[in-house]
Design an enzyme around this catalytic site. Structure first.
Site, PDB file in Angstrom:
ATOM      1  N   ARG A  97      19.955  20.668 -18.124  1.00 32.63           N
ATOM      2  CA  ARG A  97      20.881  19.710 -17.535  1.00 32.63           C
ATOM      3  C   ARG A  97      22.294  19.985 -18.049  1.00 32.63           C
ATOM      4  NH1 ARG A  97      20.491  15.464 -19.692  1.00 32.63           N
ATOM      5  NH2 ARG A  97      18.771  15.784 -21.126  1.00 32.63           N
ATOM      6  N   SER A 136      15.581  13.448 -24.807  1.00 35.88           N
ATOM      7  CA  SER A 136      14.991  14.671 -24.260  1.00 35.88           C
ATOM      8  C   SER A 136      14.492  15.574 -25.384  1.00 35.88           C
ATOM      9  CB  SER A 136      16.027  15.411 -23.426  1.00 35.88           C
ATOM     10  OG  SER A 136      16.481  14.570 -22.387  1.00 35.88           O
ATOM     11  N   ARG A 155      15.241  11.973 -33.339  1.00 36.19           N
ATOM     12  CA  ARG A 155      15.162  12.948 -34.427  1.00 36.19           C
ATOM     13  C   ARG A 155      16.196  12.581 -35.473  1.00 36.19           C
ATOM     14  NH1 ARG A 155      12.923  18.279 -33.153  1.00 36.19           N
ATOM     15  NH2 ARG A 155      12.086  18.070 -31.040  1.00 36.19           N
ATOM     16  N   ARG A 208       9.994  25.343 -19.138  1.00 37.21           N
ATOM     17  CA  ARG A 208       9.232  24.161 -18.716  1.00 37.21           C
ATOM     18  C   ARG A 208       8.019  24.531 -17.879  1.00 37.21           C
ATOM     19  NH1 ARG A 208      11.394  18.754 -20.133  1.00 37.21           N
ATOM     20  NH2 ARG A 208      13.253  19.303 -21.298  1.00 37.21           N
ATOM     21  N   ASN A 222       4.319  14.691 -25.719  1.00 37.48           N
ATOM     22  CA  ASN A 222       3.318  14.815 -26.782  1.00 37.48           C
ATOM     23  C   ASN A 222       2.678  13.482 -27.137  1.00 37.48           C
ATOM     24  OD1 ASN A 222       3.024  17.637 -28.272  1.00 37.48           O
ATOM     25  ND2 ASN A 222       5.048  17.492 -27.335  1.00 37.48           N
TER      26      ASN A 222
END
Ligand code: GTP
Ligand code: SPV
Ligand code: MN
Length: 590
Positions: free
Chosen positions: A71, A251, A404, A373, A257
């Protein structure tokens, strides 16, 4: 031949044809025959490469241009009539100015090309919560991906009906994939998206971030619901009861996950199981019973390939074994399959990297792009929820925020109440990843993981959250924050993460049911270290958990300064409830 009698659709498609002047117009009905033809065409023009039909049946490989791999936030615009309605966190341009500029670029851009008209439905067909979009594009990559990511074809027009004007108009052209002329423009007041000069996922699959988040968040504000960058999972306990949790992480911070988590053995033995409802986007509405209900508007997963393996995410890996499109991974020429960093320890000897160059991993370069991806049908996923197609959606018990953070944020904490939870979401910060172009690893504020995706003023968006809380009252989900990414002095992740995140989810769900204790800290409620189950974990002791839960007041005082600065950007559109929460945090920090 046109597939609908809807005059609004027909008039708009005519307008787009007059603008872009394609040689041919093909309406996508979603039939197997038409898709097979398109696949063959896409292969013949080199847009896709077919893979090993025995090992990866129905799978295709695509490489984007080297300048077009993620993006592009700097070239993404929210075009509202008034600048202040886009807010300080979005790029803005006046709609008339932007339309005029782009019209010149789209004029005749499809000469010599075919225009595909793609009707698609975001959300289960037949659901009152679903919404229809139509995307016109000159890319077969887009059509084949939209077929996986959305409910594409004639059913979408049936859902829309012959009279309705409530559909999102998406115009996409690859044009010449020129970086300097790339634009991803949302016009929320017109239900329109114009995208040009890209051929990469999030920029061109217009049902995804452009519609289901940027346009839909604006619709949700006006219509009393929410569009969020959230996974949806169901956690089944040994009694067979399922509780649903939504989680917003930026993102490439772990939504796919967590959504597909396989509990550690000690939990599996007892009968715990996780079901996936969605891995990226949730549309949330208040149901007739007053609770918050979620649907996943998507029909597939556009997941990060690197790091996906049998151990980290076997369900995602299984989902990619058929009818999947791989973008920017390594092509293994020995058996015509694919590979990426972190798949296994055997990189192929005879291969082509994501740039299309011969590659054998001995020069130390990465073979797959870090943002490579897979696009896989949701129905491929071994743990897809039985409620996936339920038009009512699922009732949500908990909302989890996370990002994070190497140091500041603890493993998990709970907000004191809804408004404090909105505060916790609004102050989210995370190290940037390869999912967007630009520097990686820089901490930035990313409220509710929506910084790149909120289609209006972020201050109004927070107010909308607060208003939703008022309507939900005591039926509101409980709000939490998690951080799987704390590091030790050598920069290694301390918490094992992945399947072991189940141990944190258990505490979260128990809190929602009043079954777990907590201790109060300046930032909110935390588990007692001994209440996080570490049975079966090798390197983690109660002391490690205590460390992971520690709240460093000095770091948090620094954090509070950063929040002040950030909040300052929102002026009088910052809800008072949030500035009160910030003062409250500061006084608790002393
Ligand atoms: P988008 O599709 O970009 O929205 O990303 P996402 O939020 O779905 O992220 P995803 O689950 O694909 O994870 C991205 C990266 O984070 C991968 O490289 C994972 O291996 C890594 N990751 C995910 N969960 C964990 C975890 O619990 N611990 C650690 N250390 N890494 C994780
Ligand atoms: C993200 O960046 O959050 C994604 C991938 O899920 S994209 O579709 O490119 O937005
Ligand atoms: Mn995402």
């Amino acid at each position: 031949m046109a597939l609908t009698n809807n005059k609004n659709v027909l008039a708009w498609v005519d307008e787009m044809v007059a603008l872009t002047k394609p040689d041919k117009v093909v309406w996508i009905d979603g039939s197997k025959e038409q898709l097979a033809e398109l696949r063959a065409l896409s292969i013949s023009i080199g847009e896709m490469e077919p893979l090993n039909e025995e090992k990866l049946p129905g799978c295709l490989l695509h490489r984007t241009a080297i300048n077009d791999v993620a993006r592009v936030e700097g070239r993404t615009f929210i075009c509202t009539r008034k600048k202040e309605d886009a807010g300080p966190t979005n790029n803005w341009e006046d709609p008339e100015v932007m339309y005029a500029k782009l019209r010149k670029m789209y004029d005749g851009v499809m000469k010599g090309r075919t225009m595909y008209v793609i009707p698609y439905c975001m959300g289960p067909i037949g659901s009152k919560l679903s919404k229809v979009g139509v995307e016109v594009t000159d890319s077969t990559y887009v059509v084949l991906n939209m077929n996986i990511m959305t409910r594409m074809g004639i059913d979408a027009f049936n859902q829309l009906g012959d009279e309705s004007n409530d559909f999102v108009r998406g115009l996409h052209s690859k044009a010449d994939i020129e970086e300097e002329n790339r634009y991803i423009c949302q016009f929320p007041e017109d239900n329109a998206i114009w995208s040009i000069n890209s051929g990469y996922g999030g920029n061109v699959l217009l049902g995804k971030k452009c519609f289901a988040l940027r346009i839909a968040s604006f619709q949700g504000k006006n219509e009393g619901w929410m569009a969020e960058h959230m996974l949806i999972l169901g956690l089944e306990n040994p009694q067979g009861e399922v509780k649903y949790v939504c989680a917003a992480f930026p993102s490439a911070c772990g939504k796919t996950n967590l959504a597909m988590l396989i509990p550690p053995e000690v939990y599996r033995e007892k009968g715990y199981k996780v079901w996936t409802v969605g891995d990226d986007i949730a549309w949330l509405r208040i149901g007739d019973d007053g609770r918050l209900w979620a649907i996943n508007p998507e029909n597939g997963f556009f997941g990060v390939a690197p790091g996906t393996n049998v151990k980290s995410n076997p369900n995602a890996l299984a989902s990619t074994q058929r009818d999947t499109i791989f973008t920017n991974v390594v092509h293994n020429l020995d058996d015509n399959t694919v590979w990426w960093e972190g798949l296994d320890k055997n990189p192929p000897k005879h291969a082509v990297n994501w740039k299309g160059e011969p590659w054998d991993c001995t020069d130390g370069s990465k073979g797959a792009h870090p943002n490579s991806r897979f696009t896989s049908p949701a129905e491929n996923c071994p743990c897809i929820s039985p409620e996936f197609n339920n038009p009512q959606g699922v009732p949500i018990s908990a909302i989890v925020f996370g990002g994070r953070r190497a140091k500041t944020a603890p493993l998990v904490y709970q907000s004191r109440d809804w408004n404090h939870g909105v505060f916790v979401g609004s102050i989210m910060a995370s190290e940037t990843t390869a999912a967007a172009t630009g520097a990686v690893g820089v901490v930035r504020r990313d409220p509710m993981a929506m910084l790149p995706f909120c289609g209006y003023h972020m201050g109004d968006y927070w107010q909308h959250w607060i208003d939703m809380g008022k309507r939900l009252g005591d039926k509101a989900p409980k709000i939490f924050n998690v951080n799987w990414f704390r590091t030790d002095d050598e920069g290694h992740f301390i918490w094992p993460g992945f399947g072991d995140n189940m141990r944190v989810l258990e505490w979260i769900v128990n809190r929602c049911e009043g079954k777990a204790d907590a201790v109060e800290t300046p930032i909110g409620f935390e588990p007692k270290p001994e209440d996080i189950n570490i049975e079966g974990l090798e390197d983690i002791t109660v002391e490690t958990v205590r460390d992971l839960l520690s709240v460093d007041k000095n770091l948090w005082k620094e954090e509070a300064k950063g929040i002040h600065e950030f909040y300052g950007r929102f002026g009088d559109r910052l809800p008072k409830e949030l500035s009160d929460e910030l003062s409250n945090l500061e006084s608790k920090l002393g």
